[in-house]
Design a protein around this motif. Structure first.
Motif, PDB file in Angstrom:
ATOM      1  N   SER A 251       0.824  -1.203   0.000  1.00 54.53           N
ATOM      2  CA  SER A 251       0.000   0.000   0.000  1.00 54.53           C
ATOM      3  C   SER A 251       0.865   1.263   0.000  1.00 54.53           C
ATOM      4  CB  SER A 251      -0.912  -0.028   1.230  1.00 54.53           C
ATOM      5  OG  SER A 251      -1.521   1.209   1.416  1.00 54.53           O
ATOM      6  N   PHE A 252       1.871   1.304   0.887  1.00 54.37           N
ATOM      7  CA  PHE A 252       2.754   2.469   0.972  1.00 54.37           C
ATOM      8  C   PHE A 252       3.533   2.669  -0.326  1.00 54.37           C
ATOM      9  CE2 PHE A 252       3.175   2.089   5.880  1.00 54.37           C
ATOM     10  CZ  PHE A 252       2.047   2.876   6.051  1.00 54.37           C
ATOM     11  N   LEU A 253       4.068   1.576  -0.870  1.00 46.56           N
ATOM     12  CA  LEU A 253       4.859   1.679  -2.097  1.00 46.56           C
ATOM     13  C   LEU A 253       3.990   2.176  -3.251  1.00 46.56           C
ATOM     14  CD1 LEU A 253       7.090  -1.517  -1.864  1.00 46.56           C
ATOM     15  CD2 LEU A 253       7.868   0.853  -1.791  1.00 46.56           C
ATOM     16  N   LYS A 254       2.788   1.641  -3.342  1.00 51.27           N
ATOM     17  CA  LYS A 254       1.875   2.012  -4.419  1.00 51.27           C
ATOM     18  C   LYS A 254       1.451   3.477  -4.297  1.00 51.27           C
ATOM     19  CE  LYS A 254      -2.300   0.170  -6.474  1.00 51.27           C
ATOM     20  NZ  LYS A 254      -3.307  -0.859  -6.383  1.00 51.27           N
ATOM     21  N   GLN A 255       1.062   3.882  -3.089  1.00 50.79           N
ATOM     22  CA  GLN A 255       0.623   5.260  -2.847  1.00 50.79           C
ATOM     23  C   GLN A 255       1.714   6.271  -3.158  1.00 50.79           C
ATOM     24  OE1 GLN A 255      -0.842   6.294   1.099  1.00 50.79           O
ATOM     25  NE2 GLN A 255      -1.687   4.238   1.274  1.00 50.79           N
ATOM     26  N   SER A 256       2.940   5.953  -2.746  1.00 56.13           N
ATOM     27  CA  SER A 256       4.010   6.952  -2.765  1.00 56.13           C
ATOM     28  C   SER A 256       4.851   6.928  -4.032  1.00 56.13           C
ATOM     29  CB  SER A 256       4.938   6.721  -1.575  1.00 56.13           C
ATOM     30  OG  SER A 256       5.611   5.484  -1.739  1.00 56.13           O
ATOM     31  N   GLY A 257       4.941   5.764  -4.687  1.00 61.42           N
ATOM     32  CA  GLY A 257       5.846   5.639  -5.826  1.00 61.42           C
ATOM     33  C   GLY A 257       7.287   5.431  -5.392  1.00 61.42           C
ATOM     34  N   ALA A 258       7.490   5.097  -4.099  1.00 55.22           N
ATOM     35  CA  ALA A 258       8.852   4.887  -3.585  1.00 55.22           C
ATOM     36  C   ALA A 258       9.489   3.649  -4.218  1.00 55.22           C
ATOM     37  CB  ALA A 258       8.823   4.746  -2.067  1.00 55.22           C
ATOM     38  N   ASP A 259      10.811   3.570  -4.094  1.00 56.20           N
ATOM     39  CA  ASP A 259      11.567   2.483  -4.719  1.00 56.20           C
ATOM     40  C   ASP A 259      11.808   1.304  -3.798  1.00 56.20           C
ATOM     41  OD1 ASP A 259      12.493   3.949  -7.320  1.00 56.20           O
ATOM     42  OD2 ASP A 259      12.778   5.361  -5.682  1.00 56.20           O
ATOM     43  N   GLY A 260      11.605   1.499  -2.506  1.00 55.81           N
ATOM     44  CA  GLY A 260      11.861   0.414  -1.562  1.00 55.81           C
ATOM     45  C   GLY A 260      11.199   0.694  -0.236  1.00 55.81           C
ATOM     46  N   TYR A 261      11.320  -0.268   0.665  1.00 51.36           N
ATOM     47  CA  TYR A 261      10.611  -0.203   1.943  1.00 51.36           C
ATOM     48  C   TYR A 261      11.411  -0.972   2.989  1.00 51.36           C
ATOM     49  CZ  TYR A 261       6.654  -1.045   5.138  1.00 51.36           C
ATOM     50  OH  TYR A 261       5.823  -1.106   6.226  1.00 51.36           O
ATOM     51  N   ILE A 262      11.646  -0.354   4.128  1.00 49.79           N
ATOM     52  CA  ILE A 262      12.351  -1.009   5.231  1.00 49.79           C
ATOM     53  C   ILE A 262      11.515  -0.791   6.487  1.00 49.79           C
ATOM     54  CG2 ILE A 262      14.408  -0.925   6.710  1.00 49.79           C
ATOM     55  CD1 ILE A 262      16.003  -0.005   4.215  1.00 49.79           C
ATOM     56  N   SER A 263      11.309  -1.852   7.268  1.00 48.35           N
ATOM     57  CA  SER A 263      10.556  -1.642   8.503  1.00 48.35           C
ATOM     58  C   SER A 263      11.499  -1.501   9.685  1.00 48.35           C
ATOM     59  CB  SER A 263       9.529  -2.753   8.722  1.00 48.35           C
ATOM     60  OG  SER A 263      10.124  -4.006   8.605  1.00 48.35           O
ATOM     61  N   LYS A 264      11.082  -0.638  10.633  1.00 48.90           N
ATOM     62  CA  LYS A 264      11.846  -0.415  11.862  1.00 48.90           C
ATOM     63  C   LYS A 264      11.300  -1.358  12.924  1.00 48.90           C
ATOM     64  CE  LYS A 264      10.959   4.169  11.833  1.00 48.90           C
ATOM     65  NZ  LYS A 264      10.987   5.599  12.086  1.00 48.90           N
ATOM     66  N   PRO A 265      12.049  -1.728  13.915  1.00 58.13           N
ATOM     67  CA  PRO A 265      13.460  -1.361  14.071  1.00 58.13           C
ATOM     68  C   PRO A 265      14.345  -2.153  13.111  1.00 58.13           C
ATOM     69  CG  PRO A 265      12.801  -2.895  15.787  1.00 58.13           C
ATOM     70  CD  PRO A 265      11.564  -2.573  14.991  1.00 58.13           C
ATOM     71  N   VAL A 266      15.467  -1.557  12.746  1.00 54.03           N
ATOM     72  CA  VAL A 266      16.425  -2.234  11.874  1.00 54.03           C
ATOM     73  C   VAL A 266      17.237  -3.189  12.746  1.00 54.03           C
ATOM     74  CG1 VAL A 266      18.472  -1.907  10.455  1.00 54.03           C
ATOM     75  CG2 VAL A 266      16.516  -0.364  10.209  1.00 54.03           C
ATOM     76  N   VAL A 267      17.049  -4.482  12.511  1.00 53.49           N
ATOM     77  CA  VAL A 267      17.727  -5.489  13.322  1.00 53.49           C
ATOM     78  C   VAL A 267      19.008  -5.946  12.631  1.00 53.49           C
ATOM     79  CG1 VAL A 267      17.476  -7.712  14.470  1.00 53.49           C
ATOM     80  CG2 VAL A 267      15.482  -6.231  14.187  1.00 53.49           C
ATOM     81  N   ASP A 268      18.894  -6.260  11.351  1.00 52.56           N
ATOM     82  CA  ASP A 268      20.044  -6.745  10.589  1.00 52.56           C
ATOM     83  C   ASP A 268      20.717  -5.563   9.889  1.00 52.56           C
ATOM     84  OD1 ASP A 268      21.784  -7.785   8.671  1.00 52.56           O
ATOM     85  OD2 ASP A 268      20.554  -9.575   8.357  1.00 52.56           O
ATOM     86  N   HIS A 269      21.776  -5.050  10.530  1.00 53.37           N
ATOM     87  CA  HIS A 269      22.441  -3.853  10.008  1.00 53.37           C
ATOM     88  C   HIS A 269      23.042  -4.079   8.630  1.00 53.37           C
ATOM     89  CE1 HIS A 269      22.954  -2.010  14.289  1.00 53.37           C
ATOM     90  NE2 HIS A 269      21.709  -2.257  13.966  1.00 53.37           N
ATOM     91  N   GLN A 270      23.609  -5.265   8.407  1.00 60.32           N
ATOM     92  CA  GLN A 270      24.224  -5.548   7.115  1.00 60.32           C
ATOM     93  C   GLN A 270      23.177  -5.562   6.007  1.00 60.32           C
ATOM     94  OE1 GLN A 270      27.531  -5.503   6.738  1.00 60.32           O
ATOM     95  NE2 GLN A 270      27.117  -5.545   4.561  1.00 60.32           N
ATOM     96  N   GLN A 271      22.046  -6.189   6.292  1.00 60.53           N
ATOM     97  CA  GLN A 271      20.967  -6.243   5.298  1.00 60.53           C
ATOM     98  C   GLN A 271      20.445  -4.834   5.001  1.00 60.53           C
ATOM     99  OE1 GLN A 271      17.381  -8.191   6.554  1.00 60.53           O
ATOM    100  NE2 GLN A 271      16.592  -8.374   4.480  1.00 60.53           N
ATOM    101  N   PHE A 272      20.337  -4.007   6.034  1.00 62.84           N
ATOM    102  CA  PHE A 272      19.900  -2.618   5.906  1.00 62.84           C
ATOM    103  C   PHE A 272      20.810  -1.871   4.923  1.00 62.84           C
ATOM    104  CE2 PHE A 272      20.340   1.769   7.774  1.00 62.84           C
ATOM    105  CZ  PHE A 272      19.065   2.229   7.498  1.00 62.84           C
ATOM    106  N   VAL A 273      22.121  -1.974   5.136  1.00 66.22           N
ATOM    107  CA  VAL A 273      23.102  -1.317   4.263  1.00 66.22           C
ATOM    108  C   VAL A 273      22.998  -1.867   2.840  1.00 66.22           C
ATOM    109  CG1 VAL A 273      25.583  -1.060   3.803  1.00 66.22           C
ATOM    110  CG2 VAL A 273      24.696  -0.695   6.116  1.00 66.22           C
ATOM    111  N   GLU A 274      22.873  -3.186   2.721  1.00 65.28           N
ATOM    112  CA  GLU A 274      22.792  -3.807   1.395  1.00 65.28           C
ATOM    113  C   GLU A 274      21.555  -3.356   0.627  1.00 65.28           C
ATOM    114  OE1 GLU A 274      23.257  -7.993   2.170  1.00 65.28           O
ATOM    115  OE2 GLU A 274      25.363  -7.712   2.735  1.00 65.28           O
ATOM    116  N   GLN A 275      20.423  -3.224   1.335  1.00 73.88           N
ATOM    117  CA  GLN A 275      19.186  -2.766   0.681  1.00 73.88           C
ATOM    118  C   GLN A 275      19.373  -1.362   0.107  1.00 73.88           C
ATOM    119  OE1 GLN A 275      16.339  -3.859   4.007  1.00 73.88           O
ATOM    120  NE2 GLN A 275      14.942  -3.782   2.284  1.00 73.88           N
TER     121      GLN A 275
END
Length: 136
Positions: free
Chosen positions: A100-124
């Motif tokens: 819903s958020f991606l469709k509404q906004s036209g954003a390129d990606g989505y990350i949910s908080k809290p960020v647990v996996d720091h490496q995955q966060f950076v890679e995304q």
């Protein structure tokens, strides 16, 4: 060095993201929740990607309260900033919200908080960074 603009109204989150991105990702970081500054930075091409908090509680643009979805829509509808990658970040991740958020906004990606996996966060984030046109 690539620069990430963090649009986040929670200073603790902004600091955590900033630390992860600079230490693990080797990225430059800017932070603001001021909508006029966000637009100025985007138009001046001073950021390579934006991390956009969905629920900005204090952000106002032209006298109106705006959230990350609205700011993303504004940036995506402006030819000057339309190609700038934007990743939405939210703590309100319910089933179906992502789409819903991606469709509404036209954003390129989505990350949910809290960020647990720091490496995955950076890679995304790195995965969505635009390629250097002047790379060999």
């Amino acid at each position: 060095m690539k620069t990430v603009l963090i649009v986040e109204d929670d200073l603790v989150n902004a600091r955590v993201f900033s630390k992860i991105l600079t230490k693990r990702g080797g990225l430059g970081v800017k932070h603001t929740e001021n909508v006029d500054e966000v637009i100025k930075i985007a138009q001046a091409k001073e950021a390579d990607i934006i991390l956009m908090d969905v629920s900005l509680s204090r952000s106002v643009y032209q006298g109106k309260s705006v959230d990350g979805i609205k700011i993303t829509q504004m940036l995506k509808s402006d030819p000057q900033t339309a190609t700038l990658p934007i990743i939405l970040v939210t703590a309100h991740a319910m089933e179906g919200d992502r789409e819903s958020f991606l469709k509404q906004s036209g954003a390129d990606g989505y990350i949910s908080k809290p960020v647990v996996d720091h490496q995955q966060f950076v890679e995304q984030i790195i995965a969505l960074l635009p390629e250097d046109n002047n790379a060999p």
